[in-house]
Scaffold this motif. Sequence first.
Motif, mmCIF file in Angstrom:
data_model
loop_
_atom_site.group_PDB
_atom_site.id
_atom_site.type_symbol
_atom_site.label_atom_id
_atom_site.label_comp_id
_atom_site.label_asym_id
_atom_site.label_seq_id
_atom_site.Cartn_x
_atom_site.Cartn_y
_atom_site.Cartn_z
ATOM 1 N N CYS A 1 4.786 18.781 -0.054
ATOM 2 C CA CYS A 1 4.207 19.460 -1.210
ATOM 3 C C CYS A 1 4.165 18.511 -2.404
ATOM 4 N N GLY A 2 3.157 18.722 -3.266
ATOM 5 C CA GLY A 2 2.848 17.769 -4.320
ATOM 6 C C GLY A 2 4.032 17.302 -5.138
ATOM 7 N N GLY A 3 4.910 18.211 -5.551
ATOM 8 C CA GLY A 3 6.065 17.829 -6.347
ATOM 9 C C GLY A 3 6.990 16.867 -5.627
ATOM 10 N N GLU A 4 7.194 17.082 -4.334
ATOM 11 C CA GLU A 4 8.052 16.203 -3.537
ATOM 12 C C GLU A 4 7.448 14.805 -3.444
ATOM 13 N N VAL A 5 6.142 14.742 -3.198
ATOM 14 C CA VAL A 5 5.467 13.452 -3.071
ATOM 15 C C VAL A 5 5.493 12.713 -4.409
ATOM 16 N N LEU A 6 5.265 13.445 -5.489
ATOM 17 C CA LEU A 6 5.265 12.829 -6.812
ATOM 18 C C LEU A 6 6.643 12.275 -7.154
ATOM 19 N N GLU A 7 7.687 12.994 -6.780
ATOM 20 C CA GLU A 7 9.046 12.517 -7.017
ATOM 21 C C GLU A 7 9.305 11.224 -6.247
ATOM 22 N N GLU A 8 8.863 11.174 -4.995
ATOM 23 C CA GLU A 8 9.045 9.965 -4.195
ATOM 24 C C GLU A 8 8.266 8.794 -4.778
ATOM 25 N N LEU A 9 7.044 9.069 -5.240
ATOM 26 C CA LEU A 9 6.244 8.019 -5.864
ATOM 27 C C LEU A 9 6.923 7.491 -7.123
ATOM 28 N N GLY A 10 7.488 8.395 -7.922
ATOM 29 C CA GLY A 10 8.205 7.980 -9.127
ATOM 30 C C GLY A 10 9.378 7.075 -8.810
ATOM 31 N N ARG A 11 10.148 7.417 -7.766
ATOM 32 C CA ARG A 11 11.289 6.574 -7.374
ATOM 33 C C ARG A 11 10.815 5.202 -6.911
ATOM 34 N N LEU A 12 9.721 5.184 -6.143
ATOM 35 C CA LEU A 12 9.197 3.911 -5.647
ATOM 36 C C LEU A 12 8.771 3.013 -6.807
ATOM 37 N N GLU B 1 -2.063 18.359 -3.429
ATOM 38 C CA GLU B 1 -2.334 19.187 -4.604
ATOM 39 C C GLU B 1 -3.806 19.592 -4.700
ATOM 40 N N ALA B 2 -4.691 18.605 -4.649
ATOM 41 C CA ALA B 2 -6.114 18.911 -4.793
ATOM 42 C C ALA B 2 -6.659 19.603 -3.552
ATOM 43 N N GLY B 3 -6.156 19.217 -2.374
ATOM 44 C CA GLY B 3 -6.619 19.854 -1.149
ATOM 45 C C GLY B 3 -6.372 21.341 -1.152
ATOM 46 N N LYS B 4 -5.223 21.722 -1.660
ATOM 47 C CA LYS B 4 -4.876 23.138 -1.761
ATOM 48 C C LYS B 4 -5.871 23.871 -2.678
ATOM 49 N N TYR C 1 0.803 -1.228 0.000
ATOM 50 C CA TYR C 1 0.000 0.000 0.000
ATOM 51 C C TYR C 1 0.835 1.276 0.000
ATOM 52 N N GLU C 2 2.161 1.167 -0.070
ATOM 53 C CA GLU C 2 2.985 2.367 -0.012
ATOM 54 C C GLU C 2 2.751 3.275 -1.214
ATOM 55 N N ALA C 3 2.637 2.703 -2.414
ATOM 56 C CA ALA C 3 2.386 3.522 -3.603
ATOM 57 C C ALA C 3 1.024 4.183 -3.512
ATOM 58 N N GLN C 4 0.035 3.447 -3.004
ATOM 59 C CA GLN C 4 -1.311 4.012 -2.866
ATOM 60 C C GLN C 4 -1.340 5.109 -1.805
ATOM 61 N N ALA C 5 -0.549 4.943 -0.742
ATOM 62 C CA ALA C 5 -0.481 5.983 0.289
ATOM 63 C C ALA C 5 0.138 7.260 -0.281
ATOM 64 N N LEU C 6 1.166 7.112 -1.111
ATOM 65 C CA LEU C 6 1.772 8.286 -1.753
ATOM 66 C C LEU C 6 0.802 8.940 -2.737
ATOM 67 N N THR C 7 0.020 8.119 -3.430
ATOM 68 C CA THR C 7 -0.978 8.669 -4.342
ATOM 69 C C THR C 7 -2.017 9.479 -3.572
ATOM 70 N N ALA C 8 -2.474 8.926 -2.452
ATOM 71 C CA ALA C 8 -3.441 9.650 -1.617
ATOM 72 C C ALA C 8 -2.834 10.942 -1.080
ATOM 73 N N ALA C 9 -1.557 10.877 -0.672
ATOM 74 C CA ALA C 9 -0.893 12.075 -0.154
ATOM 75 C C ALA C 9 -0.763 13.137 -1.239
ATOM 76 N N TRP C 10 -0.460 12.714 -2.480
ATOM 77 C CA TRP C 10 -0.343 13.676 -3.573
ATOM 78 C C TRP C 10 -1.675 14.359 -3.833
ATOM 79 N N TRP C 11 -2.754 13.577 -3.918
ATOM 80 C CA TRP C 11 -4.072 14.185 -4.126
ATOM 81 C C TRP C 11 -4.435 15.107 -2.969
ATOM 82 N N ALA C 12 -4.158 14.675 -1.751
ATOM 83 C CA ALA C 12 -4.506 15.493 -0.581
ATOM 84 C C ALA C 12 -3.731 16.798 -0.575
#
Length: 347
Positions: free
Chosen positions: A326-337, A286-289, A273-284
Amino acid sequence: MDFTPSEEQAAAQGLAARIFGDLSTHERLTAAGTGTDAALWKELCAAGLPAAVEDVGLLGLVLLLEEQGRTTAQVPFAATCAYGLLAVAAHGTAEQRERLSPGLRDGTAVATGAFPDRGGVHLTDGALYGDVPWVPWLRDATLVLVADAGRALWFVDTGAPGVTVEPVETTAPWSAGRLVLDGVRGERLGNGPETYASVLALTRTAFAGLQAGVCAGSLARAVHHTVTREQFGRPLSTHQGVQLRAADAHMDTEAIRVTAYEAAWRYDERRAYEAQALTAAWWASEAGKRVVHAGQHLHGGTGADLDHPVHRHFLWGRQLDAYLGCGGEVLEELGRLLADSRPGEAS
């Protein structure tokens, strides 16, 4: 995947909605200032809601945190349940679960977490040194979960010798503090980087659920305002521009919610679930803002009033954006994962 709440989850969510709705009022939040509503926290613990999290799982906690977010209730519920109860339940020894869990359930102990990596804490000769610039709800906490440079997790008693807590004011009123450690002996939780990654994904999912509630509350206030406020003889909600902005905010809120649900469901089902957790964090993030900005904008001049309830949602939304990364940081981490995963591992 089935996100339909169980009978126990639905009952806990209903109870949380009633308590938060009745007690986390604008007047009480104003009176609390930047501190915690101790009476509300006591009521939640007396109702058994923190204790229920061990039974309803991470998906159940996400449902409860949505209700907290709707009202921006100033209590250390998310931190205690994620960094405390669920972390101990998943990674603690039998002795740790027996000793630590009762206080976390009844509210006599409050937990929080001093990570992701927000400071320089290192382990030297078995003792912890360093500082973390800000930790949410640290001023309320009796236990803080700290990550050292090797990504091992340690519980630290905030009243222990060598621990200093300095008050810090953050964008949202989260009773935050700066944590300074000077030769403190911590209590190890789990087995190092693997436990760190698991607890980090767990807490990201929980705080994404909190953001879903913050956004839902902001949008509900905006809808009420635009339906009841008239301009040139008709409600603001009849204007196409208003409708489109609200619709976009609704879709963003649903995206945060469903990605948090998926990550939580996978956690409860013992799936990756780590990739899904990062996806949720990215939406929260970027979209939350976007949602809390829309909520404030749809209030027009009223939204500029710092004492208006919708402004509190704006502050929480921006704070959660910063806390999740912040969204860019989370997206970068998701990409590495994803790049480092073998086929099927992150799905």
